[in-house]
Scaffold this active site. Structure first.
Site, PDB file in Angstrom:
ATOM      1  N   GLN A  45       0.839  -1.201   0.000  1.00 33.44           N
ATOM      2  CA  GLN A  45       0.000   0.000   0.000  1.00 33.44           C
ATOM      3  C   GLN A  45       0.870   1.245   0.000  1.00 33.44           C
ATOM      4  O   GLN A  45       0.698   2.156  -0.788  1.00 33.44           O
ATOM      5  CB  GLN A  45      -0.894   0.005   1.245  1.00 33.44           C
ATOM      6  CG  GLN A  45      -1.910  -1.116   1.250  1.00 33.44           C
ATOM      7  CD  GLN A  45      -2.775  -1.118   2.511  1.00 33.44           C
ATOM      8  OE1 GLN A  45      -2.657  -0.263   3.372  1.00 33.44           O
ATOM      9  NE2 GLN A  45      -3.659  -2.092   2.591  1.00 33.44           N
ATOM     10  N   GLU A 112       5.499   8.795   6.227  1.00 28.33           N
ATOM     11  CA  GLU A 112       5.321   7.527   6.945  1.00 28.33           C
ATOM     12  C   GLU A 112       6.267   7.500   8.146  1.00 28.33           C
ATOM     13  O   GLU A 112       7.140   8.373   8.281  1.00 28.33           O
ATOM     14  CB  GLU A 112       5.562   6.327   6.021  1.00 28.33           C
ATOM     15  CG  GLU A 112       4.383   6.084   5.081  1.00 28.33           C
ATOM     16  CD  GLU A 112       4.529   4.855   4.218  1.00 28.33           C
ATOM     17  OE1 GLU A 112       5.488   4.094   4.400  1.00 28.33           O
ATOM     18  OE2 GLU A 112       3.673   4.661   3.340  1.00 28.33           O
ATOM     19  N   HIS A 227       4.371  -5.218  11.516  1.00 29.20           N
ATOM     20  CA  HIS A 227       3.705  -3.957  11.188  1.00 29.20           C
ATOM     21  C   HIS A 227       2.684  -3.681  12.282  1.00 29.20           C
ATOM     22  O   HIS A 227       1.925  -4.569  12.659  1.00 29.20           O
ATOM     23  CB  HIS A 227       3.026  -4.054   9.822  1.00 29.20           C
ATOM     24  CG  HIS A 227       2.617  -2.727   9.268  1.00 29.20           C
ATOM     25  ND1 HIS A 227       1.588  -1.990   9.807  1.00 29.20           N
ATOM     26  CD2 HIS A 227       3.097  -1.992   8.236  1.00 29.20           C
ATOM     27  CE1 HIS A 227       1.459  -0.862   9.121  1.00 29.20           C
ATOM     28  NE2 HIS A 227       2.370  -0.838   8.163  1.00 29.20           N
ATOM     29  N   ARG A 273       8.567   1.389  13.520  1.00 31.12           N
ATOM     30  CA  ARG A 273       7.533   0.359  13.630  1.00 31.12           C
ATOM     31  C   ARG A 273       7.690  -0.564  14.833  1.00 31.12           C
ATOM     32  O   ARG A 273       6.702  -0.977  15.421  1.00 31.12           O
ATOM     33  CB  ARG A 273       7.529  -0.498  12.358  1.00 31.12           C
ATOM     34  CG  ARG A 273       6.909   0.232  11.216  1.00 31.12           C
ATOM     35  CD  ARG A 273       6.809  -0.606   9.980  1.00 31.12           C
ATOM     36  NE  ARG A 273       6.283   0.256   8.935  1.00 31.12           N
ATOM     37  CZ  ARG A 273       6.274  -0.044   7.656  1.00 31.12           C
ATOM     38  NH1 ARG A 273       6.739  -1.189   7.233  1.00 31.12           N
ATOM     39  NH2 ARG A 273       5.773   0.788   6.784  1.00 31.12           N
ATOM     40  N   HIS A 329       5.375  -8.676   8.953  1.00 28.41           N
ATOM     41  CA  HIS A 329       5.263  -7.865   7.738  1.00 28.41           C
ATOM     42  C   HIS A 329       6.469  -8.027   6.829  1.00 28.41           C
ATOM     43  O   HIS A 329       6.326  -8.109   5.620  1.00 28.41           O
ATOM     44  CB  HIS A 329       5.106  -6.404   8.171  1.00 28.41           C
ATOM     45  CG  HIS A 329       4.846  -5.443   7.059  1.00 28.41           C
ATOM     46  ND1 HIS A 329       3.740  -5.539   6.240  1.00 28.41           N
ATOM     47  CD2 HIS A 329       5.538  -4.341   6.642  1.00 28.41           C
ATOM     48  CE1 HIS A 329       3.769  -4.544   5.355  1.00 28.41           C
ATOM     49  NE2 HIS A 329       4.850  -3.827   5.564  1.00 28.41           N
ATOM     50  N   ARG A 364      13.329  -2.382   9.008  1.00 30.27           N
ATOM     51  CA  ARG A 364      13.256  -1.644   7.743  1.00 30.27           C
ATOM     52  C   ARG A 364      12.476  -0.342   7.907  1.00 30.27           C
ATOM     53  O   ARG A 364      11.411  -0.311   8.528  1.00 30.27           O
ATOM     54  CB  ARG A 364      12.576  -2.511   6.674  1.00 30.27           C
ATOM     55  CG  ARG A 364      12.294  -1.757   5.396  1.00 30.27           C
ATOM     56  CD  ARG A 364      11.789  -2.656   4.314  1.00 30.27           C
ATOM     57  NE  ARG A 364      10.493  -3.212   4.566  1.00 30.27           N
ATOM     58  CZ  ARG A 364       9.338  -2.558   4.414  1.00 30.27           C
ATOM     59  NH1 ARG A 364       9.337  -1.279   4.059  1.00 30.27           N
ATOM     60  NH2 ARG A 364       8.200  -3.174   4.628  1.00 30.27           N
TER      61      ARG A 364
HETATM   62  C1  SIN Z   1       2.486   0.503   4.791  1.00 27.76           C
HETATM   63  O1  SIN Z   1       1.824   0.983   3.877  1.00 27.76           O
HETATM   64  O2  SIN Z   1       2.315   0.794   5.967  1.00 27.76           O
HETATM   65  C2  SIN Z   1       3.524  -0.506   4.458  1.00 27.76           C
HETATM   66  C3  SIN Z   1       4.578   0.080   3.650  1.00 27.76           C
HETATM   67  C4  SIN Z   1       5.875  -0.588   3.919  1.00 27.76           C
HETATM   68  O3  SIN Z   1       5.906  -1.659   4.511  1.00 27.76           O
HETATM   69  O4  SIN Z   1       6.902  -0.024   3.586  1.00 27.76           O
END
Ligand code: SIN
Length: 529
Positions: A45, A112, A227, A273, A329, A364
Site C-alpha cells: 500500500q 510515513e 507492522h 515500527r 510484515h 526496515r
Molecule cells: C504501509 O503501507 O504501511 C507498508 C509500507 C511498507 O511496509 O513499507
C-alpha cells in the site's frame, strides 16, 4: 539439455524489474508458485521512499534508514540505495507508471513512520504496489517465458559447487528440471510463518529454505518486522492498514480515546515500527483493544480506497475508528548477498525480500522495500547484461543432482511434518513480537522434533505441493528461532524481554556529519551514534 540464460524464481517487483531490464535477446524463464501477481508486491500500500522534495536530500533518507535499522545496517548499501532512489522513481514515472500527482503535476509526497521528511511516492492512493506491478508486467509479459503454479523444491548444484538449475513441481504433480547460467531467487520473505500477518498466502520462506539447503550463507534471520496496524477482528487479522494513515494524521487510541503513543517516543504515532508494534502488543496482552482513529483525515475514502474497501468488506465503520493489531510484515534478514545480488554460491543470486543486502539493518524503514526491489533488480540486470560466457556446467552432476548430498537414511514412515496452523501459532507465541530464551528454546525443541536435518538432506521430489511448503516453513522457522536465541540483546525487530536494551525504546539523538564540496554537493555522509 535446453538451458536458459536466466531463471528467475518468484515474480514480485525485484523479479520483474530484473526481467524488464535484461536485454531482449537473453532467454529468461520466470517460475512462480502461484500466479504472476499473487505476492506481496502487489499488496504493497505504502509506496517508494525517495528524497525528491524541495527541502529533502538523500543524506536525510540515509540517516532515517540507519535510525530505523538501529544502526545494524550496511552503510554502503544504505548510501547507494538512498542516493539512487530519486532516479529510480523518476525513471518509472517517465516510462508511464501512474504515481499520484498534485494539481501542478508534481509527484505527491506522503509521510510515513520514522521519516523526517515527506518523501513517499504513491500510486492509486494506497495501491502503489499494484500500480508498479502493472507497469512492470506490461513490459515483460511478451518478452519472456512465464511458468505459473510451479513450486521450486531444490536447487541443482554441480560438483564445483556452482548453482546451475532448479527442480520444480507443478500443481498437477509433474516434476521438471530447469537449467540456466544465472539462477535468481526472488521469492519474497516469510510473513506466513506467523499467525498474524500482512503477507500474501504465498510468502512462506521458500527461497530461504532452498538457499540454506544448498549451503548458501544466510544472515540476520532474527530480525522480523511486525507492522503495527493490521485490521483486527475477533482475534484475527485481515490485511494491512497502511502507515500512511498515521502519516496523514491517524492516531492510535484506547477504547476510551487515550492516545497511546504520547510520551513513548518523540515521533508519537510515527515512531519506528518496532516501537509502535511493541506498544500496541503490551495493551493487547492486557486484553485492551487498540484503535486507529482516522476522524481527522479529510477525504479518507479517496486517499485510501484499498483500506476503505477492506474495512467495508469486514463491516468496520472506518469513519469511527479501526481496530488494529500488529502482524508479521517483513524479514530484514535472508540469503546474504552483495549489492549485485550474488550469494555465497556461484551462479545463485537473490534479490528483494528473500535477500539480505544489509540495507534494512535490524528494522526496515517504511517504503524502503519496493525501493530495494527496484534497485537490486536493476543492479543484477546490469551484471547479467554485461557478463560474458559462463563456465561450462558439469552436467554429470546436473543429471544426478542428488549426488550432491548423501541421501539421509530416512524411513518415510517415521517422518512427519507439522501442520501449517501449528507452525504459525507457535512462531507467533514463542518467536514473535516479544521473545524470551525460554520461549525460543521451547520453539527450537518443537521444530527439531520434526527431524529438520533429514529434510535438508532429502530429495523431496515425491512430496505434494502442500508438503513442500510445509518443509520450507519448518526450515525457515528454525533459522529464525536459532538466530533469535543467539542474539542476546534487543534491537529493532528482535525484542528479547529477558535482554531489554534500554535504547530500544529510546530516541538516540543523531548527529549527521556531512561533507560537501565547493559546489555544495555532498561528498560524504556519516551518522554518529
Ligand atoms: C504501509 O503501507 O504501511 C507498508 C509500507 C511498507 O511496509 O513499507
Amino acid at each position: 539439455m535446453k538451458k536458459a540464460d536466466v531463471l528467475i524464481i518468484g515474480s514480485g517487483v525485484a523479479a520483474l524489474q530484473l526481467a524488464k531490464r535484461i536485454r531482449d535477446e537473453k532467454n529468461v524463464i520466470i517460475i512462480t508458485k502461484s500466479f504472476l501477481k499473487n505476492g506481496n508486491s502487489n499488496l504493497a500500500q505504502g509506496g517508494v521512499a525517495a528524497a525528491i522534495g524541495k527541502n529533502d536530500h538523500f543524506d536525510s533518507h540515509y540517516a532515517d534508514t540507519l535510525e530505523a535499522g538501529r544502526f545494524h545496517n550496511d552503510r554502503t548499501a544504505v548510501l547507494k540505495v538512498t542516493k539512487a532512489a530519486p532516479r529510480l522513481v523518476n525513471e518509472l514515472w517517465a516510462e508511464g507508471c501512474r504515481f499520484d500527482i498534485d494539481e501542478e503535476g508534481r509527484l505527491l509526497l506522503g509521510m510515513e513512520g520514522a521519516h523526517s521528511e515527506h518523501r513517499i511516492v504513491h500510486g492509486g492512493g494506497d495501491a502503489t504496489g499494484q500500480r508498479i506491478m502493472e507497469h512492470l508486467e506490461s513490459a515483460v509479459a511478451d518478452k519472456f517465458t512465464i511458468i505459473e503454479n510451479t513450486i521450486v523444491f531444490d536447487l541443482i548444484i554441480d560438483s564445483r559447487n556452482r548453482c546451475i538449475g532448479a527442480k520444480g513441481k507443478s500443481a498437477d504433480g509433474s516434476i521438471k528440471s530447469f537449467f540456466a547460467d544465472h539462477i535468481v531467487l526472488a521469492t519474497g520473505g516469510c510473513g506466513q510463518l506467523y499467525h498474524h500477518t500482512s503477507n500474501a498466502e504465498t510468502v512462506t520462506g521458500d527461497g530461504i529454505a532452498l538457499a540454506y539447503k544448498a549451503g548458501a550463507e544466510i544472515a540476520d534471520m532474527e530480525f522480523i518486522q511486525f507492522h503495527p496496524t493490521l485490521l483486527y477482528l475477533n482475534g484475527k487479522t485481515h490485511g494491512l492498514i497502511s502507515e500512511a494513515v498515521r502519516g496523514d494524521g491517524g492516531s492510535l487510541v484506547t477504547e476510551d480515546g487515550i492516545a497511546i503513543m504520547e510520551g513513548v517516543h518523540p515521533m508519537g504515532n510515527l515512531a519506528p515500527r518496532h516501537i509502535v508494534a511493541q506498544t500496541i502488543y503490551d495493551y493487547l496482552r492486557e486484553e485492551k483493544q487498540i484503535y486507529l482513529d482516522v476522524s481527522t483525515i479529510e477525504h479518507f475514502a479517496e486517499r485510501f480506497p484499498t483500506i476503505t474497501t477492506l474495512c467495508e468488506r469486514n463491516h468496520v465503520d472506518w469513519k469511527k475508528r479501526i481496530p488494529v493489531a500488529p502482524g508479521s510484515h517483513f524479514l530484514m534478514g535472508g540469503v546474504k548477498t552483495d549489492l549485485i545480488g550474488r550469494t555465497s554460491i556461484k551462479g545463485l543470486y537473490a534479490i528483494g525480500e528473500v535477500a539480505c543486502t544489509g540495507l534494512h539493518g535490524a528494522n526496515r524503514l517504511a517504503s524502503n522495500s519496493l525501493l530495494e526491489g527496484l534497485f537490486m533488480g536493476g543492479k543484477l540486470s546490469e551484471w547479467i547484461n554485461e557478463s560474458g560466457e559462463q563456465d561450462e556446467m558439469d552436467l554429470r552432476t546436473a543429471e544426478f543432482p542428488e549426488n550432491r548430498r548423501p541421501i539421509g537414511k530416512v524411513n518415510n514412515h517415521d517422518m512427519r511434518l507439522p501442520e501449517i496452523k501449528d507452525i504459525k501459532r507457535t512462531m507467533m507465541d514463542n518467536a514473535g513480537i516479544v521473545r524470551t530464551e525460554e520461549g525460543l528454546l521451547k520453539q527450537k525443541h518443537w521444530l527439531e522434533g520434526f527431524q529438520i536435518e533429514e529434510w535438508l538432506n532429502m530429495d523431496l521430489g515425491h512430496f505434494t505441493f502442500e508438503e513442500l511448503i510445509r518443509v520450507s516453513m519448518l526450515i525457515t522457522s528454525w533459522l529464525i528461532t536459532d538466530a533469535a536465541i543467539k542474539r542476546t540483546e534487543s534491537r529493532g525487530g528482535h525484542f528479547r524481554s529477558d535482554h531489554p536494551c534500554e535504547k530500544n525504546h529510546d530516541w538516540i539523538g543523531r548527529q549527521i556529519i556531512q561533507k560537501r564540496n565547493e559546489n555544495n554537493e555532498q561528498i560524504e555522509t556519516a551518522v554518529a551514534t
